[in-house]
Design an enzyme around this catalytic site. Structure first.
Site, mmCIF file in Angstrom:
data_model
loop_
_atom_site.group_PDB
_atom_site.id
_atom_site.type_symbol
_atom_site.label_atom_id
_atom_site.label_comp_id
_atom_site.label_asym_id
_atom_site.label_seq_id
_atom_site.Cartn_x
_atom_site.Cartn_y
_atom_site.Cartn_z
ATOM 1 N N TRP A 20 0.826 -1.217 0.000
ATOM 2 C CA TRP A 20 0.000 0.000 0.000
ATOM 3 C C TRP A 20 0.857 1.263 0.000
ATOM 4 O O TRP A 20 0.327 2.364 -0.024
ATOM 5 C CB TRP A 20 -0.953 0.022 1.199
ATOM 6 C CG TRP A 20 -0.308 -0.301 2.512
ATOM 7 C CD1 TRP A 20 0.310 0.578 3.342
ATOM 8 C CD2 TRP A 20 -0.221 -1.590 3.131
ATOM 9 N NE1 TRP A 20 0.781 -0.076 4.451
ATOM 10 C CE2 TRP A 20 0.468 -1.413 4.354
ATOM 11 C CE3 TRP A 20 -0.656 -2.867 2.779
ATOM 12 C CZ2 TRP A 20 0.735 -2.461 5.220
ATOM 13 C CZ3 TRP A 20 -0.380 -3.910 3.647
ATOM 14 C CH2 TRP A 20 0.293 -3.705 4.851
ATOM 15 N N ARG A 21 2.174 1.087 0.036
ATOM 16 C CA ARG A 21 3.027 2.269 -0.050
ATOM 17 C C ARG A 21 3.530 2.482 -1.470
ATOM 18 O O ARG A 21 4.249 3.454 -1.746
ATOM 19 C CB ARG A 21 4.226 2.125 0.902
ATOM 20 C CG ARG A 21 3.849 2.436 2.335
ATOM 21 C CD ARG A 21 5.004 2.281 3.295
ATOM 22 N NE ARG A 21 4.617 2.753 4.629
ATOM 23 C CZ ARG A 21 5.299 2.495 5.738
ATOM 24 N NH1 ARG A 21 6.408 1.774 5.682
ATOM 25 N NH2 ARG A 21 4.888 2.947 6.893
ATOM 26 N N GLU A 33 -5.772 1.126 5.310
ATOM 27 C CA GLU A 33 -5.917 1.702 6.646
ATOM 28 C C GLU A 33 -6.994 0.994 7.453
ATOM 29 O O GLU A 33 -6.848 0.794 8.658
ATOM 30 C CB GLU A 33 -6.215 3.204 6.568
ATOM 31 C CG GLU A 33 -5.015 4.063 6.170
ATOM 32 C CD GLU A 33 -3.841 3.951 7.136
ATOM 33 O OE1 GLU A 33 -4.043 3.564 8.291
ATOM 34 O OE2 GLU A 33 -2.702 4.240 6.707
ATOM 35 N N THR A 39 -4.603 -4.395 13.667
ATOM 36 C CA THR A 39 -4.066 -5.582 13.006
ATOM 37 C C THR A 39 -2.646 -5.306 12.534
ATOM 38 O O THR A 39 -2.384 -4.268 11.926
ATOM 39 C CB THR A 39 -4.940 -5.957 11.794
ATOM 40 O OG1 THR A 39 -6.308 -5.989 12.195
ATOM 41 C CG2 THR A 39 -4.539 -7.311 11.246
ATOM 42 N N TYR A 78 -12.599 -8.590 13.392
ATOM 43 C CA TYR A 78 -13.323 -7.305 13.475
ATOM 44 C C TYR A 78 -14.104 -7.047 12.199
ATOM 45 O O TYR A 78 -13.838 -6.096 11.461
ATOM 46 C CB TYR A 78 -12.347 -6.158 13.737
ATOM 47 C CG TYR A 78 -11.881 -6.041 15.171
ATOM 48 C CD1 TYR A 78 -12.776 -6.245 16.208
ATOM 49 C CD2 TYR A 78 -10.579 -5.726 15.476
ATOM 50 C CE1 TYR A 78 -12.369 -6.148 17.518
ATOM 51 C CE2 TYR A 78 -10.162 -5.630 16.791
ATOM 52 C CZ TYR A 78 -11.059 -5.835 17.810
ATOM 53 O OH TYR A 78 -10.650 -5.730 19.102
ATOM 54 N N TYR A 113 -8.847 8.463 13.471
ATOM 55 C CA TYR A 113 -7.506 8.104 13.011
ATOM 56 C C TYR A 113 -7.475 7.874 11.503
ATOM 57 O O TYR A 113 -6.643 8.451 10.791
ATOM 58 C CB TYR A 113 -6.970 6.851 13.718
ATOM 59 C CG TYR A 113 -5.847 6.242 12.924
ATOM 60 C CD1 TYR A 113 -4.594 6.839 12.917
ATOM 61 C CD2 TYR A 113 -6.063 5.138 12.084
ATOM 62 C CE1 TYR A 113 -3.561 6.344 12.125
ATOM 63 C CE2 TYR A 113 -5.047 4.638 11.289
ATOM 64 C CZ TYR A 113 -3.805 5.251 11.316
ATOM 65 O OH TYR A 113 -2.809 4.775 10.516
ATOM 66 N N ASP A 131 -2.530 7.225 16.226
ATOM 67 C CA ASP A 131 -2.963 5.846 16.419
ATOM 68 C C ASP A 131 -2.280 5.299 17.674
ATOM 69 O O ASP A 131 -1.649 6.041 18.422
ATOM 70 C CB ASP A 131 -2.622 5.000 15.185
ATOM 71 C CG ASP A 131 -1.128 4.750 15.076
ATOM 72 O OD1 ASP A 131 -0.357 5.548 15.643
ATOM 73 O OD2 ASP A 131 -0.731 3.768 14.430
ATOM 74 N N CYS A 192 15.686 1.232 21.930
ATOM 75 C CA CYS A 192 16.028 2.625 22.213
ATOM 76 C C CYS A 192 17.392 3.035 21.637
ATOM 77 O O CYS A 192 17.613 4.204 21.321
ATOM 78 C CB CYS A 192 15.990 2.874 23.711
ATOM 79 S SG CYS A 192 14.353 2.632 24.432
ATOM 80 N N CYS A 195 16.857 4.522 18.294
ATOM 81 C CA CYS A 195 15.780 5.513 18.203
ATOM 82 C C CYS A 195 16.312 6.927 17.991
ATOM 83 O O CYS A 195 17.149 7.409 18.770
ATOM 84 C CB CYS A 195 14.925 5.471 19.464
ATOM 85 S SG CYS A 195 13.546 6.643 19.405
ATOM 86 N N CYS A 201 14.169 11.900 24.922
ATOM 87 C CA CYS A 201 12.993 11.133 25.367
ATOM 88 C C CYS A 201 12.971 11.072 26.890
ATOM 89 O O CYS A 201 13.898 10.571 27.522
ATOM 90 C CB CYS A 201 13.034 9.719 24.786
ATOM 91 S SG CYS A 201 11.758 8.621 25.427
#
Length: 363
Positions: A20-21, A33, A39, A78, A113, A131, A192, A195, A201
């Site tokens: 989807w990108r 989305e 999920t 869902y 969202y 999200d 971390c 990151c 942070c």
DNA sequence: AATCCGTGGTT
DNA sequence: TAACCAAGGAT
């Protein structure tokens, strides 16, 4: 100062490749989305590919039969998401998608969202996209003493995100924040050391990363269920879950949910009878529950089901039943041949029984 | 506003 | 095995 540029740079080097990108058409982004709601992306990939191959456009989807389309959603869970997709498809058929988050939010199954994500990713609107991933990143970066759900729906969070949106590339920034949460700032064992936000942070600086976000536990209820496999002339009786709050429009074998273990066979037979067709004699149903095939458990969102599957050594026939003038099948019931079982959408529990039947030469 | 809605993987 | 988790939305 929030290190937005560091985050964007990190994303450009480390973003994962997803189908989807590839293109940023609104239809594909919308489908992805919705499928991605609650999920994991790795699970969505095969569903998304098959879906887009079969329903490549909004119009092709709007023209599809619900039951066929539901087969392409079977296994994702869902299922209200599916019904929302079909409603929206028919609502928008022949039209174009709205471009503002506010309007997108009005479409069935498109919440705050998803509306923001589409508006940002596709239409480059300057909106906060929040999200669960973003909420977790924020909870750690700012050391917020709340659960992810609370953070995500708090209006103050929206203002917070808007305040850190960069002037340029804000759409990329929003996607990067989600990606960071999914790949680096994970719930468990966050990376971390990799990151781009770590240096400022709050949770990392205080060495309390694992504390955030706060979690609230919940007890899981137990439900006991009994399934009756009813076979007649090599066909299985199925019931469609019409007008139900969960697993809507999916098929299942006759099942009775009771809240006690060890309910009498008589009571189970009576409960099943009411679903199958009011007029089947209880004596006959008792004969249908003579042999326990197997049992299993299945976890739903808010309860765990312990399921026993029973069948009969007595073979019914159309002839035998049709002689009883009182015999009348429920409207939502169908006898289906073994080979056709895979053409009906099933939830996971019913699918498990289906696999059992398909694997066996006979019952 | 608290609760419900699925599933498969991980711990 | 039980508990917990993953790109939320509707009522």
């Amino acid at each position: 100062m929030f290190p937005a540029q560091a985050l964007i740079s990190w994303f450009k080097k480390n973003s994962r490749a997803f189908p989807w990108r590839n293109r940023r058409g609104v239809y594909g982004v919308w489908i992805s989305e919705v499928m991605l709601q609650q999920t994991q992306a790795s699970r969505v990939i095969p569903f998304y590919k098959k879906w887009m191959q079969r329903f490549p456009s909004l119009n092709s989807l709007a023209q599809a039969r619900d039951e066929e389309a539901l087969l392409y959603f079977e296994g994702l869970g869902y299922y209200k998401r599916f019904h929302g997709i079909m409603k929206t498809a028919r609502l928008l058929s022949g039209k174009s998608f709205p471009k503002q988050a506010e309007l997108l939010n009005k479409l069935p199954g498109v919440g705050k969202y998803t509306a923001a994500a589409i508006a940002s990713l596709v239409f480059k609107q300057r909106v906060a996209v929040i999200d669960g991933n973003v909420a977790r990143v924020l909870s750690r970066y700012f050391a917020i003493e709340s659960s992810c759900a609370e953070i995500a729906k708090d209006s103050k969070t929206e203002a917070l995100v808007e305040s850190i949106l960069p002037k340029r590339e804000y759409a990329v920034f929003s996607e990067a924040l989600i990606e960071l949460g999914a790949v680096v700032c994970k719930k468990q064992q966050p990376s971390c050391n990799a990151c781009p936000l770590a240096l400022s942070c709050a949770a990392w600086l205080s060495k309390r990363v694992e504390r955030y976000p706060l979690v609230l536990g919940r007890a899981q209820k137990k439900v006991f269920s009994t399934i009756g496999i009813i076979e007649k002339d090599n066909q299985f009786l199925l019931l469609k879950r019409e007008n139900k709050t969960r697993l809507t429009d999916m098929w299942e074998f006759p099942i009775l949910e009771h809240h006690k273990q060890g309910l009498s066979k008589q009571a189970i037979a009576k409960g099943l009878r009411e679903q199958i067709g009011e007029q089947i004699a209880i004596e006959e149903l008792n004969l249908l529950l003579t042999r326990k095939l197997f049992s299993f458990s299945h976890s739903y969102t808010s309860f765990k089901a312990y399921v026993e599957v029973w069948a009969s050594d007595v073979k019914l026939s159309h002839e035998k039943l049709s002689k009883k003038k009182s015999y009348r099948l429920a409207k939502n019931a169908r006898y289906v041949r073994k080979k056709a079982l895979l053409k009906k959408p099933f939830g996971a529990a019913a699918a498990r029984v289906r696999e059992y039947l398909l694997a066996k030469a006979s019952t």
